[in-house]
Design a protein around this motif. Structure first.
Motif, mmCIF file in Angstrom:
data_model
loop_
_atom_site.group_PDB
_atom_site.id
_atom_site.type_symbol
_atom_site.label_atom_id
_atom_site.label_comp_id
_atom_site.label_asym_id
_atom_site.label_seq_id
_atom_site.Cartn_x
_atom_site.Cartn_y
_atom_site.Cartn_z
ATOM 1 N N GLU A 251 0.818 -1.215 0.000
ATOM 2 C CA GLU A 251 0.000 0.000 0.000
ATOM 3 C C GLU A 251 0.851 1.263 0.000
ATOM 4 O OE1 GLU A 251 -3.424 0.253 2.774
ATOM 5 O OE2 GLU A 251 -2.958 -1.881 3.055
ATOM 6 N N TYR A 252 2.026 1.165 0.576
ATOM 7 C CA TYR A 252 2.888 2.355 0.628
ATOM 8 C C TYR A 252 4.349 1.942 0.697
ATOM 9 C CZ TYR A 252 2.115 1.005 5.523
ATOM 10 O OH TYR A 252 1.984 0.280 6.686
ATOM 11 N N THR A 253 5.204 2.791 0.108
ATOM 12 C CA THR A 253 6.647 2.698 0.348
ATOM 13 C C THR A 253 7.147 4.040 0.878
ATOM 14 O OG1 THR A 253 7.229 3.345 -1.920
ATOM 15 C CG2 THR A 253 6.981 0.984 -1.493
ATOM 16 N N THR A 254 6.264 5.053 0.863
ATOM 17 C CA THR A 254 6.584 6.365 1.417
ATOM 18 C C THR A 254 5.327 6.911 2.075
ATOM 19 O OG1 THR A 254 7.384 8.609 0.907
ATOM 20 C CG2 THR A 254 6.125 7.527 -0.814
ATOM 21 N N TRP A 255 5.544 7.637 3.191
ATOM 22 C CA TRP A 255 4.377 8.153 3.940
ATOM 23 C C TRP A 255 4.829 9.403 4.697
ATOM 24 C CZ3 TRP A 255 0.636 4.259 6.716
ATOM 25 C CH2 TRP A 255 -0.582 4.913 6.966
ATOM 26 N N LYS A 256 4.299 10.550 4.257
ATOM 27 C CA LYS A 256 4.768 11.822 4.845
ATOM 28 C C LYS A 256 3.649 12.836 4.902
ATOM 29 C CE LYS A 256 6.518 11.856 0.338
ATOM 30 N NZ LYS A 256 7.726 11.293 -0.255
ATOM 31 N N ILE A 257 3.846 13.886 5.683
ATOM 32 C CA ILE A 257 2.873 14.977 5.785
ATOM 33 C C ILE A 257 3.563 16.288 5.422
ATOM 34 C CG2 ILE A 257 1.246 16.202 7.267
ATOM 35 C CD1 ILE A 257 1.160 13.657 9.055
#
Ligand code: NDP
Ligand code: CA
Length: 318
Positions: A251-257
């Motif tokens: 579902e993700y390999t990167t996750w940031k705000i």
């Protein structure tokens, strides 16, 4: 007091299948350029102190030492000469670095030079045969993105391996450019494999296995992803093996705000030749709970991209 680290487990495939071998461990990781993290990225939920080089450098090295890959492919490296090259050389790695021609790091005050792609390999496992640093083109026009490609020989089996590392153009609106850059990389790989294969030119494929690691900045629905899947090089993406049925990417390999909002997506891949390589194990992704409400980077993890780690074996020749 040190923050908790992610505890990630390997999913082992082909259980009971064939004799135990000593697999080749491969890591793909966009480590987040120091100048970009502090200067341009606007990770609004990440404390500045967690972004300091003095903190991040140990977390990055710790991650590399936790998995000790035989082949290590990094993007956004802006501390090659002063940190990664010398430290990893001391641990038995040879390496090749290709800086971006106009790295955005150079726009940041107090930068440490351009960022780029770096390829490291364990010298005790592999012998260096050849390499090229490539500036990727789109319709014959040189772009700001690069790739490093190397041909290595496995010392224990004598078999050759072609490894590529790349970082394609970021942001939406540039899907066409990523697709053109991907096609250019595939073309270079085909040419290099032909040069290193003893067979008549024009033969459809080479028997040199291929590994292509990268931050493609493209989700699995993009054209560049489809092009890699459909390429005559017979490639597949290793992380699909983590899913039930083995058909979908994580579902993700990167996750940031960022100020513009949360970004949780799959952009990073390890492509491999499915006719000549077998995936033995895949390192799972940390859960949403492990990643935490402020996402990445954080005091626990130094990059907005997660590392991908897989074990591969050569398939027996038919
Ligand atoms: P890219 O668009 O490929 O992105 C560069 C970096 O920015 C990547 O590492 C990317 O990280 C990160 N990034 C992606 N999205 C965002 C975002 N929303 N906010 C902040 N950072 C983000 O860059 P280019 O290589 O095309 O270079 C762009 C810059 O380089 C220009 O702004 C310019 O300053 C400079 N440049 C100068 C030239 C010249 O002639 N002087 C020519 C070309 C570029 P990730 O991959 O992790 O998403
Ligand atoms: Ca980045």
């Amino acid at each position: 007091d040190s923050p908790p680290r992610f505890h990630r487990k390997f999913t082992h495939l082909n259980d009971g299948d064939s004799a135990p071998s000593s697999p080749i461990r491969v890591m793909q990781w966009n480590i987040l350029a120091q100048a970009l993290g502090e200067g341009l990225d606007s990770f609004v939920q990440c404390p500045l102190e967690a972004l300091s080089w003095s903190h991040r450098k140990y977390l990055i090295l710790e991650e590399l030492l936790t998995y000790r890959p035989h082949i290590l492919c990094l993007q956004e490296v802006d501390h090659y000469y002063d940190t990664f090259q010398p430290v990893l050389a001391g641990l038995g790695y040879s390496s090749i670095f290709c800086p971006k021609p106009w790295s955005p790091c150079l726009d940041v005050e107090g930068n440490n030079g351009p960022d780029g792609c770096a390829l490291f390999f364990d010298q005790s496992r592999f012998e260096f045969l050849d390499s090229v640093n490539i500036r990727l083109s789109a319709m014959r026009i040189p772009t700001n993105q690069v790739a490093v490609v190397a041909i290595l020989r496995c010392r224990s089996t004598g078999r050759c391996l072609c490894v590529a590392v790349t970082h394609l153009k970021a942001r939406s609106g540039w899907e066409w450019l990523r697709s053109a850059q991907g096609s250019d990389l595939l073309r270079h790989l085909q040419n290099l494999l032909e040069k290193h294969t003893d067979r008549p030119t024009g033969a459809p494929t080479s028997d040199i296995p291929l590994l292509i690691c990268g931050d493609f900045n493209a989700t699995p629905t993009e054209e560049v992803y489809r092009r890699f899947l459909a390429s005559p090089l017979s490639l597949d993406s290793a992380y699909k093996k983590l899913s039930q049925g083995g058909l979908t990417e994580p579902e993700y390999t990167t996750w940031k705000i960022r100020p513009t909002g949360e970004c949780c997506t799959t952009l990073d891949y390890i492509w491999y030749s499915q006719d000549t390589l077998r995936v033995d194990a895949v390192l799972d992704m940390p859960t949403e709970e492990q990643i935490g409400p402020n996402r990445l980077p954080s005091f626990s993890y130094p990059s907005d991209h997660l590392s991908l780690v897989c074990d591969f074996s050569f398939k027996e020749k038919e």
